[in-house]
Design a protein around this motif. Sequence first.
Motif, mmCIF file in Angstrom:
data_model
loop_
_atom_site.group_PDB
_atom_site.id
_atom_site.type_symbol
_atom_site.label_atom_id
_atom_site.label_comp_id
_atom_site.label_asym_id
_atom_site.label_seq_id
_atom_site.Cartn_x
_atom_site.Cartn_y
_atom_site.Cartn_z
ATOM 1 N N GLN A 105 0.892 -1.013 -0.270
ATOM 2 C CA GLN A 105 -0.087 0.260 0.074
ATOM 3 C C GLN A 105 0.665 1.696 0.219
ATOM 4 O O GLN A 105 0.795 2.232 -0.535
ATOM 5 C CB GLN A 105 -1.397 0.059 1.844
ATOM 6 C CG GLN A 105 -2.105 -1.081 1.292
ATOM 7 C CD GLN A 105 -3.164 -1.184 0.351
ATOM 8 O OE1 GLN A 105 -3.338 0.200 -0.143
ATOM 9 N NE2 GLN A 105 -3.887 -1.288 -0.639
ATOM 10 N N ARG A 106 1.856 1.270 0.736
ATOM 11 C CA ARG A 106 2.933 2.310 1.135
ATOM 12 C C ARG A 106 3.621 2.531 -0.521
ATOM 13 O O ARG A 106 3.806 3.952 -0.973
ATOM 14 C CB ARG A 106 3.878 2.338 2.376
ATOM 15 C CG ARG A 106 4.860 3.160 2.051
ATOM 16 C CD ARG A 106 5.921 3.009 2.696
ATOM 17 N NE ARG A 106 6.767 1.852 2.990
ATOM 18 C CZ ARG A 106 7.819 1.816 1.650
ATOM 19 N NH1 ARG A 106 7.589 3.300 1.020
ATOM 20 N NH2 ARG A 106 9.106 0.369 1.789
ATOM 21 N N GLN B 17 2.271 1.573 -3.599
ATOM 22 C CA GLN B 17 1.606 1.871 -4.735
ATOM 23 C C GLN B 17 1.082 3.940 -4.318
ATOM 24 O O GLN B 17 1.077 4.502 -5.599
ATOM 25 C CB GLN B 17 0.283 1.342 -4.441
ATOM 26 C CG GLN B 17 0.565 -0.031 -4.759
ATOM 27 C CD GLN B 17 -1.645 -0.738 -4.044
ATOM 28 O OE1 GLN B 17 -2.042 -0.261 -4.216
ATOM 29 N NE2 GLN B 17 -0.917 -2.129 -4.212
ATOM 30 N N ARG B 18 1.609 4.266 -3.138
ATOM 31 C CA ARG B 18 1.323 5.571 -3.314
ATOM 32 C C ARG B 18 2.456 6.118 -2.892
ATOM 33 O O ARG B 18 2.484 7.892 -2.260
ATOM 34 C CB ARG B 18 0.949 6.043 -1.456
ATOM 35 C CG ARG B 18 -0.752 5.520 -1.440
ATOM 36 C CD ARG B 18 -0.949 5.254 0.003
ATOM 37 N NE ARG B 18 -2.643 5.421 -0.802
ATOM 38 C CZ ARG B 18 -3.283 3.488 -0.904
ATOM 39 N NH1 ARG B 18 -2.167 2.770 -1.140
ATOM 40 N NH2 ARG B 18 -4.464 3.749 -0.668
ATOM 41 N N GLU B 19 3.643 5.750 -3.607
ATOM 42 C CA GLU B 19 4.914 6.510 -3.722
ATOM 43 C C GLU B 19 5.414 7.197 -2.633
ATOM 44 O O GLU B 19 5.646 8.611 -2.696
ATOM 45 C CB GLU B 19 4.981 7.459 -4.659
ATOM 46 C CG GLU B 19 4.295 6.386 -5.931
ATOM 47 C CD GLU B 19 4.561 6.900 -7.728
ATOM 48 O OE1 GLU B 19 5.191 8.271 -7.550
ATOM 49 O OE2 GLU B 19 4.507 6.517 -8.466
ATOM 50 N N LEU B 20 5.087 6.349 -1.266
ATOM 51 C CA LEU B 20 5.495 7.078 0.008
ATOM 52 C C LEU B 20 6.572 6.384 0.298
ATOM 53 O O LEU B 20 7.046 5.410 0.114
ATOM 54 C CB LEU B 20 4.172 6.832 0.910
ATOM 55 C CG LEU B 20 3.052 7.958 0.630
ATOM 56 C CD1 LEU B 20 2.255 7.579 1.826
ATOM 57 C CD2 LEU B 20 3.461 9.165 1.086
ATOM 58 N N LEU C 262 5.404 8.098 5.237
ATOM 59 C CA LEU C 262 4.195 6.902 6.213
ATOM 60 C C LEU C 262 4.508 7.199 7.185
ATOM 61 O O LEU C 262 3.600 7.754 8.582
ATOM 62 C CB LEU C 262 4.583 5.827 5.871
ATOM 63 C CG LEU C 262 3.292 5.166 6.032
ATOM 64 C CD1 LEU C 262 2.092 6.230 5.671
ATOM 65 C CD2 LEU C 262 3.064 3.782 5.981
ATOM 66 N N MET D 266 -2.680 6.906 5.115
ATOM 67 C CA MET D 266 -3.006 6.459 3.329
ATOM 68 C C MET D 266 -4.665 5.954 3.354
ATOM 69 O O MET D 266 -5.154 5.105 1.983
ATOM 70 C CB MET D 266 -2.502 4.557 2.634
ATOM 71 C CG MET D 266 -0.706 5.003 3.399
ATOM 72 S SD MET D 266 0.141 3.138 3.012
ATOM 73 C CE MET D 266 -0.644 2.509 4.076
ATOM 74 N N ASP D 267 -5.359 6.748 3.424
ATOM 75 C CA ASP D 267 -6.939 6.508 3.768
ATOM 76 C C ASP D 267 -7.690 5.087 3.010
ATOM 77 O O ASP D 267 -8.192 5.050 2.688
ATOM 78 C CB ASP D 267 -7.585 7.239 2.061
ATOM 79 C CG ASP D 267 -6.863 8.886 2.815
ATOM 80 O OD1 ASP D 267 -7.160 9.558 3.679
ATOM 81 O OD2 ASP D 267 -6.285 10.056 1.223
#
Length: 234
Positions: free
Chosen positions: A17-18, A20-23, A28, A61-62
């Motif tokens: 998940q992280r 995918q959000r390019e964090l 994070l 990350m919503d």
Amino acid sequence: MPSTRLVTLLGTVLRQQRQQRELSQRQLAGLAEVSQAAVARIERGERAPGIPVLERLFAAMDVQLVVGVEPLDAHLDARIDELAARPIGERIDELGLADTLDRLTDFPQVLTGSTAALLQGAPVPVDAVEIALRWQDSKRFTAWLEANYGQRWNARWGEFGGVWLEPEEPGEHRWSTRYGEIRATMCDELPETIEVRHGGRDYRVVPLVELELTEPRAADLLRRYRARHHAAEG
């Protein structure tokens, strides 16, 4: 105490998940108001995270976790089916096997367990490099572990660290290192092996027939794979 599988699964989902959000882990951690070290340990499966921490991380990350149940070991059957559909070379590269073996040169060892089964074409899950190692080489192995940030699995705490590194000490023969996890089968003499070749490299591995007699975990995975394979053919 949470199961090792569940801790690993939570870490994998968090990392996916992280990414995918390019964090970054630091970003994070800042959003969730936890330490970057905590995020790293959760993603590596080295820490059993508390529910409040998980909720903050995913909320940052919503997204949120959804809890469900499934028949025991259904995940394992699905994993075997997934692996059977992937090229063997891809799975070997994913394990980082050649890189790890290039560094395990201080003492003789051979590949065993699920790692040996993988190299012989079995689509079994492999989450650590598994080696057979002689007791007489245990001191050299311990020195190698010390030089490569080794930590031994602590079954009481459900994480790596806090116990003696030496194989002679009580506990599972399982260590985390800078090159990934290593599991050892300690023996008086190394077992007979065969050579298999992948990616232009030769590997010394314990044959499948011997694995089924001496390695309970690998034997169970092999039986499960064969049962599913025969059922599919029938």
